[in-house]
Motif scaffolding. Sequence first.
Motif, PDB file in Angstrom:
ATOM      1  N   VAL A  36      -4.669   6.017   6.930  1.00 61.26           N
ATOM      2  CA  VAL A  36      -3.644   6.738   7.528  1.00 61.26           C
ATOM      3  C   VAL A  36      -2.102   6.313   6.810  1.00 61.26           C
ATOM      4  N   VAL A  37      -1.913   4.947   6.745  1.00 63.34           N
ATOM      5  CA  VAL A  37      -0.759   4.662   5.868  1.00 63.34           C
ATOM      6  C   VAL A  37      -0.817   5.173   4.666  1.00 63.34           C
ATOM      7  N   ALA A  38      -1.883   4.975   3.966  1.00 62.19           N
ATOM      8  CA  ALA A  38      -1.935   5.645   2.420  1.00 62.19           C
ATOM      9  C   ALA A  38      -1.707   6.926   2.418  1.00 62.19           C
ATOM     10  N   LEU A  39      -2.135   7.836   3.424  1.00 64.72           N
ATOM     11  CA  LEU A  39      -1.796   9.298   3.227  1.00 64.72           C
ATOM     12  C   LEU A  39      -0.436   9.600   3.649  1.00 64.72           C
ATOM     13  N   CYS A  40      -0.183   9.034   4.766  1.00 67.00           N
ATOM     14  CA  CYS A  40       1.497   9.266   5.211  1.00 67.00           C
ATOM     15  C   CYS A  40       2.606   8.952   3.996  1.00 67.00           C
ATOM     16  N   SER A  41       2.097   7.904   3.344  1.00 72.19           N
ATOM     17  CA  SER A  41       2.855   7.608   2.135  1.00 72.19           C
ATOM     18  C   SER A  41       2.634   8.425   0.938  1.00 72.19           C
ATOM     19  N   GLU A  42       1.494   8.702   0.682  1.00 69.01           N
ATOM     20  CA  GLU A  42       1.465  10.076  -0.345  1.00 69.01           C
ATOM     21  C   GLU A  42       1.907  11.188   0.066  1.00 69.01           C
ATOM     22  N   ALA A  43       2.096  11.542   1.340  1.00 69.16           N
ATOM     23  CA  ALA A  43       2.824  12.578   1.766  1.00 69.16           C
ATOM     24  C   ALA A  43       4.375  12.517   1.388  1.00 69.16           C
ATOM     25  N   TYR A  67       1.378  12.120  13.557  1.00 67.92           N
ATOM     26  CA  TYR A  67       1.861  13.470  13.808  1.00 67.92           C
ATOM     27  C   TYR A  67       2.949  14.052  13.124  1.00 67.92           C
ATOM     28  N   MET A  68       4.089  12.911  12.704  1.00 68.45           N
ATOM     29  CA  MET A  68       5.250  13.664  11.964  1.00 68.45           C
ATOM     30  C   MET A  68       4.840  13.993  10.720  1.00 68.45           C
ATOM     31  N   VAL A  69       3.946  13.558   9.906  1.00 67.54           N
ATOM     32  CA  VAL A  69       3.819  14.171   8.532  1.00 67.54           C
ATOM     33  C   VAL A  69       3.021  15.526   8.776  1.00 67.54           C
ATOM     34  N   VAL A  73       9.900  11.545   7.946  1.00 71.84           N
ATOM     35  CA  VAL A  73       8.316  11.038   7.352  1.00 71.84           C
ATOM     36  C   VAL A  73       8.441   9.748   6.887  1.00 71.84           C
ATOM     37  N   ARG A  74       9.512   9.418   6.010  1.00 70.65           N
ATOM     38  CA  ARG A  74       9.693   8.441   5.385  1.00 70.65           C
ATOM     39  C   ARG A  74       9.789   7.234   6.258  1.00 70.65           C
ATOM     40  N   SER A  75      10.779   7.491   7.385  1.00 70.01           N
ATOM     41  CA  SER A  75      11.167   6.238   8.293  1.00 70.01           C
ATOM     42  C   SER A  75       9.675   6.124   9.176  1.00 70.01           C
ATOM     43  N   LEU A 124       0.933  -1.213   0.051  1.00 71.26           N
ATOM     44  CA  LEU A 124       0.143  -0.116  -0.140  1.00 71.26           C
ATOM     45  C   LEU A 124       0.828   1.321  -0.037  1.00 71.26           C
ATOM     46  N   MET A 125       2.018   1.125   0.631  1.00 70.67           N
ATOM     47  CA  MET A 125       2.680   2.337   0.885  1.00 70.67           C
ATOM     48  C   MET A 125       3.509   2.738  -0.410  1.00 70.67           C
ATOM     49  N   VAL A 126       3.947   1.513  -1.429  1.00 69.64           N
ATOM     50  CA  VAL A 126       4.362   1.636  -2.536  1.00 69.64           C
ATOM     51  C   VAL A 126       3.648   2.242  -3.490  1.00 69.64           C
TER      52      VAL A 126
END
Length: 383
Positions: free
Chosen positions: A241-248, A320-322, A293-295, A71-73
């Motif tokens: 949340v994972v998808a949004l953080c990855s998109e960011a 939060y970090m995003v 953010v990536r980590s 999903l992150m990819v």
Amino acid sequence: MDFSYSDEQRMLKDMVDRVVADQYGFEQREKIIKSDAGYSPDVWAQFAELGLLAVPFSEAAGGFDGGGAELMVVAEGFGRGLVVEPYLSSVVLAGTFLDAALPDDTKAGALEAIIGGEQRYALACYEPDGRYDPHWIETTAKKDGEGYVLDGKKAVVLGGDSADQLLVIARSSGDNPSANGLSAFLVAGDAEGVSREGYTTFDGHRAAEITLANVRVGADALVGSEGGAAAPLQHALDRGVVALCSEATGAMEVACDLTLDYIKERKQFGVPIGSFQALQHRMVDMRISLEKVRSMTLWAACSLEAPEAERRQRLAAAKYMVGKAGRHVAEEAIQLFGGMGMMDESSVSHYAKRIVLIDHYLGDRNYHLDRLIDQLGEESAAA
């Protein structure tokens, strides 16, 4: 630990990067946003043909059984291209809710239209008075013979302006903000009693304010068990949340690259402004924010199957970090670009908008910081 992609994940990344590069040039994206639909049916059909809509679903649902890393990819690639297709709303939120709520023998039939790109769904969860609390549900579901009557309002329903089906979270019992008593219903977007006020969000996506007035649905509209929507809802929101953080992460990476290229070319006093040490330091700080953010996103993506307490902490920390580091990158990019960074003709302004708005979807940084503090406090008290 080895955080490198597997061969299959690298192939997925290459495929996403290719299709985004082919379909999402800056001018192409602007035309898509300004279209009546707000997305490209042709691009959506291509996503379905390539199997991207099937990535997060279980094998029982007809998907590829992709986890957080897959999903992150996909989402990171979409972030690099600022893709506006309703992947988050239809596939990640509504789709994974259905995957979690339905029995295995009915999943494939229920999700076939989503995976095939034939229909788009939207999760109608959040409400005006509930802010970011997904359990604050004032929309009611009252028994009416064999069916139900739904009444209430939903706010900022992503993709809800034109979704074929609405996955409505309503309270069938219990009091706010209890997670008990929440039920989910599938409602046709054009059903009698459903009114939708659609609009374009600041970052080019589409959403809607939805009112349900005496909407009658049959017993077959109930998804899963009555009063049992809280668990699949959390399942879907975690993946959101994972998808949004990855998109960011993807958007921040491009914003950093664009800014670096600009300060190498823009000249002041006869030399590139990138030669000034103060600006070099600011550029380094942007990259540090990106890597934070990536980590954190990778940590969260790998935690979707972790015990509940660990999962909740890591997702809250990542979101939060995003919010914090993402705003830093967006603001610095605009500052270093100067006036050009504020122009709609400049792509960096659109990346900045998307990065900032991601903070406000599915809970902003203050909301997730409060959650994180509460969880740590509970652990401390228990210890």
